[in-house]
Motif scaffolding. Sequence first.
Motif, PDB file in Angstrom:
ATOM      1  N   PHE A   1      -3.327  -7.268   2.325  1.00  0.00           N
ATOM      2  CA  PHE A   1      -3.161  -6.565   3.592  1.00  0.00           C
ATOM      3  C   PHE A   1      -2.117  -5.460   3.485  1.00  0.00           C
ATOM      4  O   PHE A   1      -2.179  -4.466   4.212  1.00  0.00           O
ATOM      5  CB  PHE A   1      -2.801  -7.551   4.704  1.00  0.00           C
ATOM      6  CG  PHE A   1      -3.975  -8.370   5.163  1.00  0.00           C
ATOM      7  CD1 PHE A   1      -4.882  -7.869   6.086  1.00  0.00           C
ATOM      8  CD2 PHE A   1      -4.198  -9.644   4.657  1.00  0.00           C
ATOM      9  CE1 PHE A   1      -5.979  -8.612   6.510  1.00  0.00           C
ATOM     10  CE2 PHE A   1      -5.291 -10.402   5.070  1.00  0.00           C
ATOM     11  CZ  PHE A   1      -6.178  -9.882   5.998  1.00  0.00           C
ATOM     12  N   ASP A   2      -1.157  -5.615   2.560  1.00  0.00           N
ATOM     13  CA  ASP A   2      -0.157  -4.573   2.346  1.00  0.00           C
ATOM     14  C   ASP A   2      -0.777  -3.295   1.802  1.00  0.00           C
ATOM     15  O   ASP A   2      -0.174  -2.216   1.914  1.00  0.00           O
ATOM     16  CB  ASP A   2       0.921  -5.060   1.375  1.00  0.00           C
ATOM     17  CG  ASP A   2       1.807  -6.135   1.990  1.00  0.00           C
ATOM     18  OD1 ASP A   2       1.861  -6.213   3.237  1.00  0.00           O
ATOM     19  OD2 ASP A   2       2.438  -6.896   1.227  1.00  0.00           O
ATOM     20  N   GLU A   3      -1.964  -3.399   1.208  1.00  0.00           N
ATOM     21  CA  GLU A   3      -2.638  -2.228   0.659  1.00  0.00           C
ATOM     22  C   GLU A   3      -3.465  -1.475   1.690  1.00  0.00           C
ATOM     23  O   GLU A   3      -4.049  -0.436   1.387  1.00  0.00           O
ATOM     24  CB  GLU A   3      -3.540  -2.646  -0.511  1.00  0.00           C
ATOM     25  CG  GLU A   3      -2.794  -3.166  -1.723  1.00  0.00           C
ATOM     26  CD  GLU A   3      -3.735  -3.614  -2.824  1.00  0.00           C
ATOM     27  OE1 GLU A   3      -4.060  -2.793  -3.708  1.00  0.00           O
ATOM     28  OE2 GLU A   3      -4.159  -4.797  -2.792  1.00  0.00           O
ATOM     29  N   LEU A   4      -3.525  -1.976   2.913  1.00  0.00           N
ATOM     30  CA  LEU A   4      -4.246  -1.296   3.985  1.00  0.00           C
ATOM     31  C   LEU A   4      -3.282  -0.359   4.698  1.00  0.00           C
ATOM     32  O   LEU A   4      -2.350  -0.793   5.374  1.00  0.00           O
ATOM     33  CB  LEU A   4      -4.835  -2.316   4.965  1.00  0.00           C
ATOM     34  CG  LEU A   4      -5.734  -3.393   4.359  1.00  0.00           C
ATOM     35  CD1 LEU A   4      -6.321  -4.281   5.461  1.00  0.00           C
ATOM     36  CD2 LEU A   4      -6.839  -2.798   3.506  1.00  0.00           C
ATOM     37  N   ASP A   5      -3.511   0.929   4.557  1.00  0.00           N
ATOM     38  CA  ASP A   5      -2.609   1.941   5.081  1.00  0.00           C
ATOM     39  C   ASP A   5      -2.591   1.910   6.613  1.00  0.00           C
ATOM     40  O   ASP A   5      -3.613   2.134   7.257  1.00  0.00           O
ATOM     41  CB  ASP A   5      -3.049   3.322   4.583  1.00  0.00           C
ATOM     42  CG  ASP A   5      -2.061   4.411   4.929  1.00  0.00           C
ATOM     43  OD1 ASP A   5      -0.922   4.076   5.310  1.00  0.00           O
ATOM     44  OD2 ASP A   5      -2.427   5.595   4.827  1.00  0.00           O
ATOM     45  N   GLY A   6      -1.437   1.590   7.197  1.00  0.00           N
ATOM     46  CA  GLY A   6      -1.303   1.550   8.644  1.00  0.00           C
ATOM     47  C   GLY A   6      -1.618   0.208   9.272  1.00  0.00           C
ATOM     48  O   GLY A   6      -1.597   0.091  10.514  1.00  0.00           O
TER      49      GLY A   6
ATOM     50  N   VAL B   1     -13.734  -4.796  10.192  1.00  0.00           N
ATOM     51  CA  VAL B   1     -13.775  -3.715   9.211  1.00  0.00           C
ATOM     52  C   VAL B   1     -12.539  -2.841   9.407  1.00  0.00           C
ATOM     53  O   VAL B   1     -12.282  -2.367  10.516  1.00  0.00           O
ATOM     54  CB  VAL B   1     -15.053  -2.856   9.376  1.00  0.00           C
ATOM     55  CG1 VAL B   1     -15.046  -1.691   8.398  1.00  0.00           C
ATOM     56  CG2 VAL B   1     -16.299  -3.708   9.168  1.00  0.00           C
ATOM     57  N   TRP B   2     -11.772  -2.656   8.337  1.00  0.00           N
ATOM     58  CA  TRP B   2     -10.597  -1.787   8.402  1.00  0.00           C
ATOM     59  C   TRP B   2     -11.004  -0.360   8.046  1.00  0.00           C
ATOM     60  O   TRP B   2     -11.594  -0.110   7.001  1.00  0.00           O
ATOM     61  CB  TRP B   2      -9.500  -2.270   7.461  1.00  0.00           C
ATOM     62  CG  TRP B   2      -8.301  -1.370   7.456  1.00  0.00           C
ATOM     63  CD1 TRP B   2      -7.907  -0.517   6.473  1.00  0.00           C
ATOM     64  CD2 TRP B   2      -7.345  -1.217   8.512  1.00  0.00           C
ATOM     65  NE1 TRP B   2      -6.766   0.151   6.833  1.00  0.00           N
ATOM     66  CE2 TRP B   2      -6.393  -0.263   8.100  1.00  0.00           C
ATOM     67  CE3 TRP B   2      -7.202  -1.807   9.777  1.00  0.00           C
ATOM     68  CZ2 TRP B   2      -5.312   0.121   8.891  1.00  0.00           C
ATOM     69  CZ3 TRP B   2      -6.128  -1.421  10.565  1.00  0.00           C
ATOM     70  CH2 TRP B   2      -5.202  -0.475  10.127  1.00  0.00           C
ATOM     71  N   ILE B   3     -10.694   0.573   8.950  1.00  0.00           N
ATOM     72  CA  ILE B   3     -11.088   1.965   8.807  1.00  0.00           C
ATOM     73  C   ILE B   3      -9.864   2.812   8.458  1.00  0.00           C
ATOM     74  O   ILE B   3      -8.838   2.750   9.141  1.00  0.00           O
ATOM     75  CB  ILE B   3     -11.707   2.491  10.128  1.00  0.00           C
ATOM     76  CG1 ILE B   3     -12.981   1.720  10.472  1.00  0.00           C
ATOM     77  CG2 ILE B   3     -11.980   3.991  10.039  1.00  0.00           C
ATOM     78  CD1 ILE B   3     -14.076   1.874   9.472  1.00  0.00           C
ATOM     79  N   GLU B   4      -9.979   3.588   7.403  1.00  0.00           N
ATOM     80  CA  GLU B   4      -8.980   4.611   7.077  1.00  0.00           C
ATOM     81  C   GLU B   4      -9.721   5.943   7.011  1.00  0.00           C
ATOM     82  O   GLU B   4     -10.226   6.339   5.966  1.00  0.00           O
ATOM     83  CB  GLU B   4      -8.289   4.300   5.759  1.00  0.00           C
ATOM     84  CG  GLU B   4      -7.462   3.021   5.783  1.00  0.00           C
ATOM     85  CD  GLU B   4      -6.883   2.645   4.426  1.00  0.00           C
ATOM     86  OE1 GLU B   4      -6.976   3.471   3.484  1.00  0.00           O
ATOM     87  OE2 GLU B   4      -6.335   1.529   4.304  1.00  0.00           O
ATOM     88  N   LYS B   5      -9.818   6.598   8.163  1.00  0.00           N
ATOM     89  CA  LYS B   5     -10.552   7.863   8.245  1.00  0.00           C
ATOM     90  C   LYS B   5      -9.580   9.031   8.145  1.00  0.00           C
ATOM     91  O   LYS B   5      -8.582   9.102   8.865  1.00  0.00           O
ATOM     92  CB  LYS B   5     -11.313   7.951   9.579  1.00  0.00           C
ATOM     93  CG  LYS B   5     -12.197   9.183   9.700  1.00  0.00           C
ATOM     94  CD  LYS B   5     -12.787   9.333  11.095  1.00  0.00           C
ATOM     95  CE  LYS B   5     -11.802   9.888  12.087  1.00  0.00           C
ATOM     96  NZ  LYS B   5     -11.388  11.295  11.766  1.00  0.00           N
TER      97      LYS B   5
ATOM     98  N   MET C   1     -13.318   2.408   3.741  1.00  0.00           N
ATOM     99  CA  MET C   1     -13.667   1.306   4.632  1.00  0.00           C
ATOM    100  C   MET C   1     -13.528  -0.001   3.866  1.00  0.00           C
ATOM    101  O   MET C   1     -14.061  -0.147   2.761  1.00  0.00           O
ATOM    102  CB  MET C   1     -15.099   1.464   5.156  1.00  0.00           C
ATOM    103  CG  MET C   1     -15.515   0.375   6.131  1.00  0.00           C
ATOM    104  SD  MET C   1     -17.097   0.723   6.926  1.00  0.00           S
ATOM    105  CE  MET C   1     -18.242   0.449   5.567  1.00  0.00           C
ATOM    106  N   VAL C   2     -12.806  -0.955   4.456  1.00  0.00           N
ATOM    107  CA  VAL C   2     -12.548  -2.244   3.816  1.00  0.00           C
ATOM    108  C   VAL C   2     -13.028  -3.345   4.758  1.00  0.00           C
ATOM    109  O   VAL C   2     -12.661  -3.369   5.941  1.00  0.00           O
ATOM    110  CB  VAL C   2     -11.051  -2.417   3.505  1.00  0.00           C
ATOM    111  CG1 VAL C   2     -10.804  -3.764   2.836  1.00  0.00           C
ATOM    112  CG2 VAL C   2     -10.547  -1.283   2.614  1.00  0.00           C
TER     113      VAL C   2
END
Length: 342
Positions: free
Chosen positions: A30-35, A274-278, A326-327
């Motif tokens: 989870f630390d690798e998910l930006d924001g 779904v984790w979104i990094e747009k 997208m993760v």
Amino acid sequence: MIRAARAIAAAAALVVSSAMPGASSQILSFDELDGWADDDHNAALTTFLNTCTDLKDPDWRSLCAVAQNQPSGRAFFELFFRPVLIGGEDPALFTGYFEPELDGALRPDTRYRYPLYRKPPELRSGQKWFSRAEIEDQGLLRGRGLEIAWVDDPVEVFFLQIQGSGRVKLPDGSALRVGYGGANGHQYRSIGAELVRRGVYQPHQVSAQVIQNWVRRNPVDGRALLQHNPSFVFFREVGKVPSHMGPLGAMNRSITTMRTVAVDPAFTPLGAPVWIEKAGQDPLKRLMIAQDTGSAIKGAQRADIFYGTGDSAGRAAGRVRDPGRMVVLLPIERAFALAPGG
């Protein structure tokens, strides 16, 4: 984005597959998910609860039961899920979609002249029927009692067919919601891509608003351009969804503005977080729920973000065509079974 195939995917919502054909899988922290730490995880949990009761796999059903009484959305997701990057070697593409809102009436008059049609009874599911041009030029639906309502703009009808659902504001202030009711079996063709092919616009200039304006400025050529897309979508009245709630998605539940994402269910299970990094002009880092599909949404890193109802949502959605990542959050055992080396 094509909303025409959403409702026919409802059955897929009940079968959450872990088969990810031809895509790599990597477990992240989870630390690798930006924001991640800055998001409103409770809002995501509320959206998750809206559809998780429809999931049939035992691991998802157990998580849904646990989720009912969770005081902290972030703790729930971090305790019971692991982030999995699926198909990370492919470039991601995020687009946006919305629920159109049209002005219309239940009876035709000089203003409201353009009907929304139910599917004709002779058209069977999956059958290839007449093309858009044949339907319109030959008047194949006219006078058959298939009209649901009449609206004031044929261009809006076309884009309503692309979105697959919408609301019609009636003169008395009430609203009628319509959803996807079938199609004529022809493959969708992008009229935006056709305008680029003709040299009218460059790819970066094309948006729904640009296309609509061009068609209105060029009524004869505009009609021909719309008929370049042979696909024709029929509607049904959706009477069980309150007007303050979102339209029905592929899981036959109301979707949530800026918390619902449409995905390719061959790679991303419907109902999954779904984790979104747009990236792009308006970056977005948010936990959303995969509650919808679309025939243009293909691939592990392809997603369509629901921006809400009405013109402002449409303008915001029309600007989105951005890269990112997208993760998918999967139950722990499922995540490690999918990516055992993660």
